[in-house]
Design an enzyme around this catalytic site. Sequence first.
Site, PDB file in Angstrom:
ATOM      1  CG  ASP A   1       3.148   5.399   4.479  1.00 53.36           C
ATOM      2  OD1 ASP A   1       2.217   6.287   3.663  1.00 53.36           O
ATOM      3  OD2 ASP A   1       3.440   4.020   4.673  1.00 53.36           O
TER       4      ASP A   1
ATOM      5  CG  ASP B   1      -2.329   2.547   4.557  1.00 48.37           C
ATOM      6  OD1 ASP B   1      -3.640   2.420   4.360  1.00 48.37           O
ATOM      7  OD2 ASP B   1      -2.598   3.589   3.103  1.00 48.37           O
TER       8      ASP B   1
END
Length: 173
Positions: free
Chosen positions: A18, A20
Site C-alpha cells: 500500500d 499512504d
Amino acid sequence: MKHSGERLNNMIHTILFDLDGTLLDTLEDLSDSVNAVMRSYGLPEHDTESVRLFVGNGIGKLMERAMPAHTEKAVLEESISRFRMFYGRNQCRKTKPYAGVERMLSELGRAGYSLGVVTNKYEAAARELCKHFFGDILKEVIGDVPKRAKKPSPDGFHEAIRRLGGCLEESAY
C-alpha cells in the site's frame, strides 16, 4: 540470516505494498489539501487527526467525509476536482518515506523481488509520488482509475501481479 541480495523466500516473486500510511507518510499534505478545499468554500477546517480518519477509500470518500453532511452531489464533485488541483501542486511538500522504507525496497529489489504498489490514491498522484521518492525500484503502481474497483476489491492486485509477470500464489501484499 540471509545476506543482502539473497531472497528471503523462494516461493515469493512479487511483493506489493500500500502507499499512504505504509511506504509514505502523506497525512500532512493530504490534510493541507483537504483544508485548502474547505477554505475555498468558506467551511471550517479539520485537524490532522480528523483527516486521518477520513483517509482510506480514495479521494471521493475523503472529500465526502470532509464536506458537511448532505452536501449536494455537484458540490462534492467540484470539491474532488479542487482537491486534485491543490494536492497535485503540494503532494511532496511534507510527504516523506517512513524510516527504513527506502533501504528495505532497495534490498528487496537487489534480492530479485518484483515490487509494486496497489493503492486507492488516484493513479497519477501515486505514480508521481513513487517516482519522486523511490525512482524506478517500484516496477508497477496501480491506483484509482475509472472502471477499476478500489481495494478491498482484488482487481488492482491481479492487475499489478499480471503486469509484473507474477502469479497470485507467488505474491505477497
